[in-house]
Design an enzyme around this catalytic site. Structure first.
Site, PDB file in Angstrom:
ATOM      1  N   ASP A  64       0.802  -1.195  -0.073  1.00 51.13           N
ATOM      2  CA  ASP A  64      -0.348   0.467  -0.221  1.00 51.13           C
ATOM      3  C   ASP A  64       0.983   1.122  -0.244  1.00 51.13           C
ATOM      4  O   ASP A  64       0.468   2.326   0.164  1.00 51.13           O
ATOM      5  CB  ASP A  64      -1.193  -0.130   1.355  1.00 51.13           C
ATOM      6  CG  ASP A  64      -0.402  -0.124   2.515  1.00 51.13           C
ATOM      7  OD1 ASP A  64       0.617  -0.925   2.199  1.00 51.13           O
ATOM      8  OD2 ASP A  64      -1.296   0.473   3.599  1.00 51.13           O
ATOM      9  N   HIS A 140       8.643  -0.747  12.879  1.00 53.71           N
ATOM     10  CA  HIS A 140       6.875  -1.571  12.313  1.00 53.71           C
ATOM     11  C   HIS A 140       6.910  -2.794  11.516  1.00 53.71           C
ATOM     12  O   HIS A 140       8.221  -3.507  11.559  1.00 53.71           O
ATOM     13  CB  HIS A 140       6.471  -0.683  10.338  1.00 53.71           C
ATOM     14  CG  HIS A 140       5.108  -0.643   9.865  1.00 53.71           C
ATOM     15  ND1 HIS A 140       4.285  -1.223  10.563  1.00 53.71           N
ATOM     16  CD2 HIS A 140       5.021  -1.202   8.921  1.00 53.71           C
ATOM     17  CE1 HIS A 140       3.059  -1.109   9.748  1.00 53.71           C
ATOM     18  NE2 HIS A 140       3.666  -1.694   8.459  1.00 53.71           N
TER      19      HIS A 140
HETATM   20 ZN   LIG Z   1       0.226   0.966   4.914  1.00 53.52          ZN
HETATM   21 ZN   LIG Z   2       2.584  -1.353   6.770  1.00 47.82          ZN
END
Ligand SMILES: [Zn+2]
Ligand SMILES: [Zn+2]
Length: 301
Positions: A64, A140
């Site tokens: 994304d 992340h």
């Molecule tokens: Zn994302």
């Molecule tokens: Zn991500």
């Protein structure tokens, strides 16, 4: 600075929402930040000139945030681009893009430079006479960076009435704008502060997506004029939020408040919510200057 949000939703593209991509205009330089699927269409809808994009910053390799990149690179080729293009992103991005071009027996007729990142410390990755860009290491599920854009202090502003009064010729103007004093023909020295006004205060913008709540970024983003911080979930989904290593609106607001930023833009909303207005109200319990990103929205600061 002028920021156009091309997409600000998590995960998949949908009829009316696009994954992450935004364009930052700093004194006529365009920086593309992330390039989710649909970025090209959004660039066209928002009437942004493709040819003005020379630098693309990719935060991480979740789809994304970059599935639109190879398409954009390939469109640049079809548009007969000749200007160099610079892509800044995690290690691996070069291999991914070149492999797709290779199996398409494709090539670019312009120079394509990859600046692969793997440092866990903040580093300066771009600099010219007006702008400086440095990474904001984020936490992340995979290696991720945010980006901090800092305008440099501009020239001093010429006091036109004052230079006219002293009959100073235009060939001295640049020196004056650079802060120099001026010696008149009769030997009198006119101090620079009597010929100029202070330059406009330089602006700064921090882009932080995707990340867990991470106070380590606070010193880097302290006092910025505008912070874009991901808020994928609301506090009601905090467990899913922790598991997927994202932030809630409240957590994003806490970072904004602790970093003393001027304004906060929330984005990277999960598409599970019918309305994004709840993100604003949740964040406003912590920090007052909260704005919501939305596709096609423009922010000037
Ligand atoms: Zn994302
Ligand atoms: Zn991500």
């Amino acid at each position: 600075m002028n920021l156009t949000i091309l997409g600000c939703y998590a995960a998949t593209p949908r009829t009316f929402t696009n994954p992450t991509s935004q364009v930052l205009d700093i004194r006529n330089r365009l920086f593309l930040i992330d390039c989710g699927e649909g970025t090209q269409v959004q660039l066209r809808k928002n009437k942004i000139k493709f040819s003005k994009i020379n630098h693309i910053f990719i935060s991480h390799l979740h789809g994304d945030h970059y599935f639109g990149l190879v398409g954009l690179i390939s469109t640049f080729m079809l548009l007969n681009r000749t200007t160099d293009l610079h892509v800044y992103g995690p290690k691996g991005i070069k291999e991914i893009i070149l492999l797709q071009l290779k199996y398409a027996a494709s090539y670019t007729n312009y120079n394509l430079f990859f600046h692969e990142l793997d440092s866990k410390e903040s580093e300066i990755i771009y600099e010219d006479e007006k702008v400086l860009v440095q990474t904001i290491p984020l936490k992340h599920r995979i290696y991720t960076n945010g980006f901090l854009f800092k305008e440099k202090i501009g020239d001093r502003k010429l006091n036109l009435a004052a230079v006219a009064k002293h009959k100073i010729e235009t060939c001295y103007f640049q020196n004056i704008k650079n802060g120099k004093d001026i010696k008149l023909d009769d030997g009198t020295i006119i101090e620079n502060q009597n010929l100029t006004f202070d330059p406009i205060a330089p602006k700064s913008y921090a882009f932080c997506s995707d990340t867990v709540y991470n106070e380590a970024i606070i010193p880097l983003i302290k006092d910025v004029d505008m912070l874009y911080h991901e808020a994928t979930f609301l506090e009601s989904e905090v467990e899913k939020c922790d598991r997927t290593m994202h932030c809630t609106a409240k957590q994003a607001a806490t970072i904004a408040q602790k970093a003393n930023v001027q304004q906060l833009i929330l984005g990277h909303f999960s598409t599970r919510y019918d309305s994004i207005s709840l993100f604003k109200s949740e964040a406003e319990t912590i920090f007052e200057n909260v704005l919501l990103a939305d596709d096609g929205k423009n922010f000037e600061f």
